[in-house]
Design a protein around this motif. Structure first.
Motif, PDB file in Angstrom:
ATOM      1  N   HIS A   1    -123.203-100.688  27.663  1.00 46.82           N
ATOM      2  CA  HIS A   1    -122.623 -99.556  26.928  1.00 46.82           C
ATOM      3  C   HIS A   1    -121.448 -99.983  26.054  1.00 46.82           C
ATOM      4  O   HIS A   1    -121.034 -99.260  25.153  1.00 46.82           O
ATOM      5  CB  HIS A   1    -122.180 -98.457  27.897  1.00 46.82           C
ATOM      6  N   MET A   2    -120.897-101.199  26.334  1.00 47.95           N
ATOM      7  CA  MET A   2    -119.786-101.702  25.533  1.00 47.95           C
ATOM      8  C   MET A   2    -120.271-102.562  24.366  1.00 47.95           C
ATOM      9  O   MET A   2    -119.514-102.868  23.453  1.00 47.95           O
ATOM     10  CB  MET A   2    -118.856-102.544  26.410  1.00 47.95           C
ATOM     11  N   GLY A   3    -121.531-102.987  24.425  1.00 49.26           N
ATOM     12  CA  GLY A   3    -122.031-103.961  23.454  1.00 49.26           C
ATOM     13  C   GLY A   3    -121.906-103.523  22.013  1.00 49.26           C
ATOM     14  O   GLY A   3    -121.654-104.340  21.126  1.00 49.26           O
ATOM     15  N   ARG A   4    -122.071-102.194  21.751  1.00 46.24           N
ATOM     16  CA  ARG A   4    -122.041-101.716  20.366  1.00 46.24           C
ATOM     17  C   ARG A   4    -120.685-101.117  19.989  1.00 46.24           C
ATOM     18  O   ARG A   4    -120.475-100.731  18.839  1.00 46.24           O
ATOM     19  CB  ARG A   4    -123.142-100.668  20.163  1.00 46.24           C
ATOM     20  N   LEU A   5    -119.776-101.006  20.941  1.00 43.96           N
ATOM     21  CA  LEU A   5    -118.451-100.475  20.633  1.00 43.96           C
ATOM     22  C   LEU A   5    -117.592-101.531  19.950  1.00 43.96           C
ATOM     23  O   LEU A   5    -117.841-102.726  20.056  1.00 43.96           O
ATOM     24  CB  LEU A   5    -117.771 -99.987  21.918  1.00 43.96           C
ATOM     25  N   ASP A   6    -116.568-101.085  19.275  1.00 38.38           N
ATOM     26  CA  ASP A   6    -115.655-102.023  18.618  1.00 38.38           C
ATOM     27  C   ASP A   6    -114.730-102.635  19.662  1.00 38.38           C
ATOM     28  O   ASP A   6    -113.799-101.999  20.151  1.00 38.38           O
ATOM     29  CB  ASP A   6    -114.825-101.298  17.556  1.00 38.38           C
ATOM     30  N   THR A   7    -115.013-103.864  20.033  1.00 38.65           N
ATOM     31  CA  THR A   7    -114.171-104.569  21.007  1.00 38.65           C
ATOM     32  C   THR A   7    -113.212-105.531  20.318  1.00 38.65           C
ATOM     33  O   THR A   7    -112.570-106.349  20.969  1.00 38.65           O
ATOM     34  CB  THR A   7    -115.061-105.343  21.998  1.00 38.65           C
ATOM     35  N   SER A   8    -113.157-105.434  18.974  1.00 42.48           N
ATOM     36  CA  SER A   8    -112.196-106.210  18.171  1.00 42.48           C
ATOM     37  C   SER A   8    -112.356-107.713  18.356  1.00 42.48           C
ATOM     38  O   SER A   8    -111.371-108.444  18.355  1.00 42.48           O
ATOM     39  CB  SER A   8    -110.762-105.781  18.501  1.00 42.48           C
ATOM     40  N   LEU A   9    -113.609-108.169  18.542  1.00 46.04           N
ATOM     41  CA  LEU A   9    -113.831-109.608  18.701  1.00 46.04           C
ATOM     42  C   LEU A   9    -113.496-110.382  17.438  1.00 46.04           C
ATOM     43  O   LEU A   9    -113.313-111.603  17.491  1.00 46.04           O
ATOM     44  CB  LEU A   9    -115.280-109.866  19.107  1.00 46.04           C
TER      45      LEU A   9
END
Length: 873
Positions: free
Chosen positions: A685-693
């Motif tokens: 569920h986090m894969g498509r969120l903006d994690t600011s990588l």
């Protein structure tokens, strides 16, 4: 005692740096100038130890004790104060502003340090006078002429035949120029015995006009060595030579074919002092040099040094029989099984085999006595008959610079014949406070230099290298050297406070080392006093109770809930530097968190737990260097402004693995500016969120990056050396971004690269050494030797559509290995064609390893290809 004084001084400098850092930003109400005064005082004591650690005598031994004592006293003083202040902070109270009593105690500490500094000045004057007296009485080295060397009793030379042939080949090699032949290896490995056998060989005696044997002591006099060489081993102090002895020796050797053996050289300076007196007569003259120091051997000759290694099982047994029975077979069959057990415990070291064999040769060959020897090989090897065994090894220890001695003595903590992970060992040295800050180098880099130095001195040996042979993976120490570490530690009373703790959840586990406490052992211990907690005395095993019996006070704090054993055994003490918690159930931190009371913590490891949720107080541990877990949820830092932000910065954090759902905001990245290794993964569920990588590129010191399960764009800092991407969905057309990284040496792509074609661009991947691709639709790969010019290892796994490996890959000069598993038949056939083409042009170094077939073997998507590293023992 000098080692204890040095180690405690270095350790204290790290503690004082932590106090100073906190005080500088008004975290505590401490007079910064007073802290700096103590820092300067301890620095002076440390410098004195470094300069005078080899001095002997009662006065200086008393000084070492005083320095160790004041160091421990200062550390205890600050631990008590800092913990009391942090307890107030953790309870939401303001730190104590009534500082008069504390300032008074600080002044007392400063006065004590100043008093010791005055004593140092008095001792320095005495030392200078002693040294002047020593210089007027130069030490006489051990010098043997050809006659003297021949008169030495012949040793048992089992297992040296091949070595003798090789060295004789070097002596007879067709090269008339003067040649240096270095023989290198650890103490007791047989260097001198080999040199003597060659020296006395009939062929060698007849080949050379003149042979001279010379043993160099650690403290030597050049003139007396030269006079001994001139006068056939007889030192005449008043020789009356008109020319200097060097010129006389040069004339004596000039025009003659000579062999000189320089045994047991400790420094390059000894060679530099003598080499100009040895003429190159262009007639096949040779100089054999033996040394324990690999870097000395490597600097003496243009050829590789001749390395002596441990004896194998059969040769060890033959040598043992020769020493005990006078022949290379066992004449007492009833003792053979016990004898082989004894030999096995000698670990292939000729000196130990000879010493213990000599002891048994004098015995009455009774079975019970031999059994007792087998059970106590180390103690018998160090018995009165074998004192010279430890004395020989002791020379290597005495020759160590003071900064290496604590690290070497620490090897006593590992079990016999242990395979020691190099990264773990260096981390322990850092956690224990053994590594002295030196310029801008990080402590781990310095620790690696320390380890390489000990390996070069043949005190630690490498067990396993990386496949590229560039880095050490595991190492070990011979049992006899480990015994030496134990012996010296006891003699010098070198036992630090416990800094490293292994915590296991089960009841009746030792508080310190995590080992089981036997049913017959008491688990209470009145030695320890814990004034700031009500947890009672924690359980200690017998070994730790004996080791740390000198510790009188430790402040305990319960940091993690322990629901498994139903007791409060999971406690730590406030002087702890490293804690490894072994719990399958996810540990939960006490709330409000008391983690900040472990104020000098450097390593926090959860090796078994599935998920660990760290408390926000983690940001208040500026000394923290390593956070390691199978899955760790990292908290956001508190929102603060101005100078206060530096109080919530993990400025020393080097490694963070494996961070779960890590959102890399600018605030977080600013708090970990010196990170070198980062492993992060995301849930679906986090894969498509903006994690600011994309912000990862801000970490300009990052060398290792592992990212799993994300579809976000990743920013890659130019400092990267190793990149691992798992299930990140990057098209081959975007791989040029990775290829442009100037320092990248290792690239692993697991279910990441998308598309059927890869056309790399020349000028990319210039330093790449290892390339691994697992699970891709890649069908056409267009590349040649110019695209990966430094590639050494290629790993292809589950590439079922790949038509072929580009033939030009085989022309890469550095390429050594190609590994394929579950790839298409055409890809496997192309690998064999590459091998045939390379063999046809004389390339015998390339190896091809093919495993399985995509048609007949299924592959688990969680499997990763494993390439066995080459092992050196």
């Amino acid at each position: 005692m000098a080692v204890a004084a040095y180690a405690s001084s270095v350790s204290l400098t790290h503690v004082l740096d932590n106090v100073h850092y906190r005080a500088k930003f008004c975290h505590f109400n401490v007079d910064v100038k007073r802290i700096e005064s103590i820092q300067e005082g301890i620095k002076s004591l440390l410098e004195f130890v470094e300069l005078n650690h080899k001095r002997k005598g009662q006065k200086i031994e008393d000084l070492w004790r005083k320095i160790s004592k004041i160091n421990l006293e200062v550390e205890e003083f600050f631990d008590l104060y800092v913990v009391s202040q942090l307890q107030k902070v953790s309870k939401g109270k303001r730190s104590d502003r009534r500082m008069r009593a504390f300032d008074k105690d600080l002044d007392t500490m400063i006065k004590k340090i100043d008093y010791i500094k005055k004593e140092l000045l008095m001792v320095e004057v005495v030392v200078e006078e002693i040294m002047e007296g020593k210089q007027s009485k130069a030490s006489v080295p051990s010098v043997h002429s050809s006659k003297a060397a021949s008169s030495i009793a012949k040793k048992n030379i089992v297992g040296l035949d091949e070595h003798v042939v090789n060295i004789k080949g070097e002596l007879a090699r067709y090269d008339d120029n003067l040649q240096i032949i270095p023989i290198v290896g650890m103490a007791g490995i047989g260097k001198t015995t080999l040199a003597k056998v060659v020296y006395d060989d009939k062929y060698v005696v007849e080949r050379f006009d003149m042979r001279i044997w010379l043993t160099i002591s650690q403290e030597y006099s050049v003139n007396e060595i030269l006079l001994g060489l001139i006068n056939d081993g007889i030192v005449e102090r008043h020789s009356g030579y008109f020319d200097g002895p060097g010129e006389v020796l040069h004339k004596k050797l000039y025009g003659r074919r000579y062999l000189i053996v320089m045994d047991d050289i400790w420094t390059l300076q000894a060679w530099y002092d003598l080499r100009r007196f040895f003429p190159d007569n262009v007639n096949g003259s040779r100089i054999i040099i033996t040394t324990r120091l690999s870097h000395v051997a490597a600097s003496l000759s243009s050829h590789d040094p001749y390395s002596m290694t441990f004896l194998d099982k059969n040769t060890s047994w033959n040598l043992f029989c020769k020493v005990v029975f006078g022949e290379e077979t066992c004449s007492h069959p009833e003792l053979e099984k016990i004898g082989r057990a004894i030999v096995r415990n000698c670990r292939g070291l000729p000196l130990q085999i000879t010493v213990i064999g000599g002891l048994l040769a004098k015995s009455s060959f009774e079975k019970d006595f031999w059994k007792s020897v087998a059970e106590n090989v180390s103690s018998f090897g160090n018995s009165s008959d074998g004192d010279h065994c430890l004395n020989i090894l002791l020379l290597s220890y005495d020759n160590l610079p003071i900064h290496l001695k604590p690290c070497f003595l620490y090897m006593r903590n590992f079990r016999e014949d242990a395979e020691i992970d190099v990264t773990h060992l260096i981390r322990l040295w850092v956690d224990e406070g053994f590594i002295k800050i030196n310029g801008d180098k990080i402590l781990e880099e310095l620790g690696e230099e320390y380890l390489k130095d000990l390996v070069n001195r043949n005190l630690i040996f490498v067990r396993e290298h990386t496949s590229c042979k560039e880095e050490m993976l595991t190492c070990g120490i011979h049992d006899l050297l480990r015994d030496l570490c134990i012996s010296i530690s006891k003699k010098e009373n070198y036992l630090c406070s416990p800094r490293v703790q292994v915590v296991k959840a089960e009841y009746r586990r030792c508080f310190q080392c995590g080992s089981f406490i036997r049913a017959d052992e008491r688990i209470d211990d009145s030695v320890f006093v814990f004034p700031s907690t009500s947890h009672g005395n924690p359980p200690f095993c017998g070994s730790c109770r004996r080791t740390y019996s000198h510790i009188k006070d430790l402040r305990l704090v319960k940091v993690v809930h322990n629901k498994v054993s139903g007791c409060d055994s999971l406690v730590q003490h406030t002087k702890l530097r490293s804690v490894c918690i072994l719990m399958f159930e996810p540990p939960k931190f006490i709330s409000p968190s008391t983690l900040i009371l472990l104020w000098n913590l450097q390593s926090l490891l959860f090796t078994e737990s599935r998920v660990v949720i760290l408390p926000p107080e983690i940001w208040m541990l500026p000394q923290l260097r390593v956070i390691e877990c199978k899955c760790v949820v990292f908290p956001k830092p508190p929102v603060v402004h101005g100078e206060e932000t530096k109080l919530f910065m993990l400025k020393n954090l080097q490694s963070l693995t494996v961070a779960k759902n890590f959102v890399l905001t600018e605030l977080i990245l600013d708090g970990i500016p010196n990170l070198k290794q980062l492993e992060i993964e995301y849930e679906k569920h986090m894969g498509r969120l903006d994690t600011s990588l994309c912000n990862v590129a801000r970490l300009q010191k990052l060398e290792v990056l592992h990212v799993a399960d994300t579809l976000q764009n990743i920013g890659f800092p130019s400092s990267l050396k190793e990149l691992v991407l798992k299930r990140c969905a990057i098209p081959w057309s975007c791989m040029s971004i990775v290829g442009s990284l100037p320092n990248l040496e290792t690239l692993y792509l697991w279910l990441t690269a998308k598309g059927s074609e890869w056309d790399p661009t020349e000028g990319e991947f210039l330093r790449l050494k290892v390339l691994a691709i697992w699970g891709s639709d890649l069908a056409q790969w267009r590349a040649d030797q110019h695209h990966y010019p430094a590639l050494e290892i290629l790993i292809l796994f589950s590439l079922r559509s790949l038509e072929e490996i580009p033939s030009g890959i085989g022309d890469i000069p550095a390429l050594r290995e190609i590994h394929l598993r579950n790839c298409s038949k055409s890809a496997m056939d192309s690998a064999y064609r590459i091998l045939e083409e390379q063999q046809s042009v004389g390339n015998d170094f390339l190896k091809i390893n093919v495993y399985g077939d995509s048609k007949d073997e299924d592959t688990d998507e969680d499997d990763e290809p494993q390439v066995e590293d080459e092992t050196d023992e």
